[in-house]
Design an enzyme around this catalytic site. Structure first.
Site, PDB file in Angstrom:
ATOM      1  N   GLU A  60       0.830  -1.212   0.000  1.00  0.00           N
ATOM      2  CA  GLU A  60       0.000   0.000   0.000  1.00  0.00           C
ATOM      3  C   GLU A  60       0.863   1.261   0.000  1.00  0.00           C
ATOM      4  O   GLU A  60       0.819   2.057   0.931  1.00  0.00           O
ATOM      5  CB  GLU A  60      -0.917  -0.005   1.235  1.00  0.00           C
ATOM      6  CG  GLU A  60      -2.118  -0.913   1.109  1.00  0.00           C
ATOM      7  CD  GLU A  60      -3.164  -0.358   0.153  1.00  0.00           C
ATOM      8  OE1 GLU A  60      -3.971   0.480   0.550  1.00  0.00           O
ATOM      9  OE2 GLU A  60      -3.148  -0.778  -1.015  1.00  0.00           O
ATOM     10  N   LYS A  65       2.536   1.383  -6.439  1.00  0.00           N
ATOM     11  CA  LYS A  65       1.312   1.140  -7.213  1.00  0.00           C
ATOM     12  C   LYS A  65       1.441   1.767  -8.605  1.00  0.00           C
ATOM     13  O   LYS A  65       1.128   1.125  -9.627  1.00  0.00           O
ATOM     14  CB  LYS A  65       0.101   1.744  -6.506  1.00  0.00           C
ATOM     15  CG  LYS A  65      -0.205   1.172  -5.126  1.00  0.00           C
ATOM     16  CD  LYS A  65      -0.963  -0.131  -5.196  1.00  0.00           C
ATOM     17  CE  LYS A  65      -1.485  -0.541  -3.824  1.00  0.00           C
ATOM     18  NZ  LYS A  65      -2.043  -1.905  -3.822  1.00  0.00           N
ATOM     19  N   SER A  87      -6.641  -0.806  -0.444  1.00  0.00           N
ATOM     20  CA  SER A  87      -7.685  -0.694   0.581  1.00  0.00           C
ATOM     21  C   SER A  87      -7.926   0.749   1.000  1.00  0.00           C
ATOM     22  O   SER A  87      -8.901   1.040   1.687  1.00  0.00           O
ATOM     23  CB  SER A  87      -7.310  -1.529   1.812  1.00  0.00           C
ATOM     24  OG  SER A  87      -6.047  -1.124   2.313  1.00  0.00           O
ATOM     25  N   HIS A 108     -11.329  -4.083  -4.159  1.00  0.00           N
ATOM     26  CA  HIS A 108     -10.796  -4.264  -2.807  1.00  0.00           C
ATOM     27  C   HIS A 108     -11.330  -5.551  -2.203  1.00  0.00           C
ATOM     28  O   HIS A 108     -12.455  -5.592  -1.703  1.00  0.00           O
ATOM     29  CB  HIS A 108     -11.156  -3.045  -1.946  1.00  0.00           C
ATOM     30  CG  HIS A 108     -10.714  -3.175  -0.523  1.00  0.00           C
ATOM     31  ND1 HIS A 108     -11.382  -2.578   0.527  1.00  0.00           N
ATOM     32  CD2 HIS A 108      -9.683  -3.858   0.043  1.00  0.00           C
ATOM     33  CE1 HIS A 108     -10.776  -2.878   1.654  1.00  0.00           C
ATOM     34  NE2 HIS A 108      -9.744  -3.650   1.390  1.00  0.00           N
ATOM     35  N   ASN A 158     -13.328   0.932   5.265  1.00  0.00           N
ATOM     36  CA  ASN A 158     -12.170   1.356   6.052  1.00  0.00           C
ATOM     37  C   ASN A 158     -12.287   2.799   6.521  1.00  0.00           C
ATOM     38  O   ASN A 158     -11.715   3.171   7.553  1.00  0.00           O
ATOM     39  CB  ASN A 158     -10.873   1.149   5.259  1.00  0.00           C
ATOM     40  CG  ASN A 158     -10.409  -0.293   5.300  1.00  0.00           C
ATOM     41  OD1 ASN A 158     -10.883  -1.084   6.108  1.00  0.00           O
ATOM     42  ND2 ASN A 158      -9.496  -0.654   4.423  1.00  0.00           N
ATOM     43  N   TYR A 309     -20.766  -8.263   5.365  1.00  0.00           N
ATOM     44  CA  TYR A 309     -19.956  -9.235   4.632  1.00  0.00           C
ATOM     45  C   TYR A 309     -18.454  -9.013   4.740  1.00  0.00           C
ATOM     46  O   TYR A 309     -17.677  -9.932   4.515  1.00  0.00           O
ATOM     47  CB  TYR A 309     -20.361  -9.248   3.145  1.00  0.00           C
ATOM     48  CG  TYR A 309     -21.647  -9.978   2.891  1.00  0.00           C
ATOM     49  CD1 TYR A 309     -21.672 -11.367   2.803  1.00  0.00           C
ATOM     50  CD2 TYR A 309     -22.848  -9.293   2.738  1.00  0.00           C
ATOM     51  CE1 TYR A 309     -22.855 -12.054   2.574  1.00  0.00           C
ATOM     52  CE2 TYR A 309     -24.042  -9.963   2.502  1.00  0.00           C
ATOM     53  CZ  TYR A 309     -24.039 -11.346   2.430  1.00  0.00           C
ATOM     54  OH  TYR A 309     -25.211 -12.014   2.204  1.00  0.00           O
TER      55      TYR A 309
END
Length: 367
Positions: A60, A65, A87, A108, A158, A309
């Site tokens: 991250e 990236k 994330s 994600h 998040n 979930y």
């Protein structure tokens, strides 16, 4: 993967996960071999040249990236979907490293990805309808529950979790301990509390993100500086016996907490379970209201699906927005205002949408 040993290690974990599933009778040993045969490992970037969808899952850190996406852009076929498993990071900035931002989207997956069913699909400012539809269709095809969200720090799940985390850290500095905070949430119906969850996910993940953003979390940072990253190192907020995932309260962590509290001139006090519950959950609902107003989530029920979930919100409580409606938005809003008055902290300012709905006697899900 970048190196053969990392690739072998990753494939070994995949095999062990399948074998564990087979040992419980959910698939056969033949299924394990069949599934492993469908996975091809490589350290050669050109192997993805014919892929219809490429999902990146590197560290991250934005520079890494963007470097990966620039390479993918040069190699992948023109109509390939380029997805990032970030994330928290800005999908639009990641897309800017390519000449095809319309083909970039966030996918994600929630950890552990072989167990958790939620898939937060993050539409970028320039993600095409085809790209969005493809990500949603792929999610359903692999047995996930995909939810479409917009770009902001932490997306939906998040971003709300961050608000809970801020209060969790304040609570332990003010007088609670990690095991007490966690027990309040497990009593509420969560499978685990914030500190055990951090240990499971790996405290080094959040540490890396904080360092990238120039943010500090005194207790968590000090724990990480000791090499305590959670279950994988045998110690984090809790300690763990070898081969056992049961969190055991650790006096060493209590010592760190009391030291940090003293350094910040915080006088520790007894904190009851009801205060802990309110301070952990009400900020999540408030952030959910902001997310709805900003149109990051399309509807309140999408937020509930994400939390049921992806984060273990107890199903029988229906998700944070449904739960807030059930206890009454006016009561929730008024308690936040009382906390704001008591603490003088603007953190407790009710979101405009929450305020309006409370005044009107309405809920997030109508009525």
């Amino acid at each position: 993967e970048v190196a053969p040993d990392a690739l072998d290690r990753g494939l070994g974990i995949v095999r062990r996960n399948y074998e564990a599933t087979a040992s419980r009778g959910r698939i056969t040993p033949a299924d394990v071999e069949k599934r492993m045969a469908l996975i091809q490992g490589t350290t050669d970037w050109t192997a993805i040249a014919d892929a219809d969808i490429v999902i990146e899952a590197v560290f991250e850190e934005m520079p890494i990236k963007k470097e990966v996406f620039a390479k993918l852009d040069a190699i992948a076929k023109p109509d390939a979907v380029l997805a990032t498993n970030t994330s928290t990071l800005d999908v639009n900035e990641i897309a800017s490293a390519t000449r095809r931002p319309e083909s970039v989207i966030g996918t994600h997956f929630f950890s552990p990805a072989n167990v958790m069913r939620l898939l937060e699909n993050v539409r970028g400012a320039r993600s095409s309808k085809t790209t969005v539809a493809t990500a949603m269709a792929v999610g359903r095809r692999i047995g996930k529950v995909p939810v479409l969200v917009g770009v902001c720090y932490g997306f939906v799940g998040n971003r709300m979790l961050h608000q809970r985390g801020l209060q969790a850290e304040k609570l332990i500095l003010e007088g609670a301990l990690p095991h007490q905070v966690d027990k309040v949430l497990t009593d509420f119906g969560f499978p685990m509390g914030p500190f055990a969850m951090g240990d499971l996910a790996g405290l080094d993940v959040g540490w890396r993100i904080r360092k990238g953003r120039g943010v500090k979390s005194p207790v968590a940072d000090r724990i990480c500086e000791l090499g305590r990253f959670g279950q994988k190192t045998g110690a984090g907020y809790f300690r763990y016996d070898k081969g056992d995932r049961t969190p055991i309260p650790d006096p060493d962590v209590e010592k760190i907490i009391t030291e940090v509290a003293a350094e910040q001139s915080i006088v520790r006090r007894h904190i009851g379970d009801e205060e802990i519950r309110e301070r952990l959950l009400y900020p999540m609902v408030n952030e959910g209201a902001k997310i709805l107003e900003e149109k990051i989530a399309i509807r309140a029920s999408d937020i509930d699906v994400i939390w049921v979930y992806g984060y273990g919100w107890p199903v029988y409580r229906g998700g944070p927005m449904f739960w807030a409606d059930a206890i009454g938005l006016r009561a929730l809003r008024d308690r936040m205002l009382a906390l704001k008055k008591q603490t003088g902290d603007a953190f407790w300012t009710p979101a405009p949408l929450l305020d309006r709905l409370a005044d009107a006697g309405k809920g997030f899900l109508g009525g």
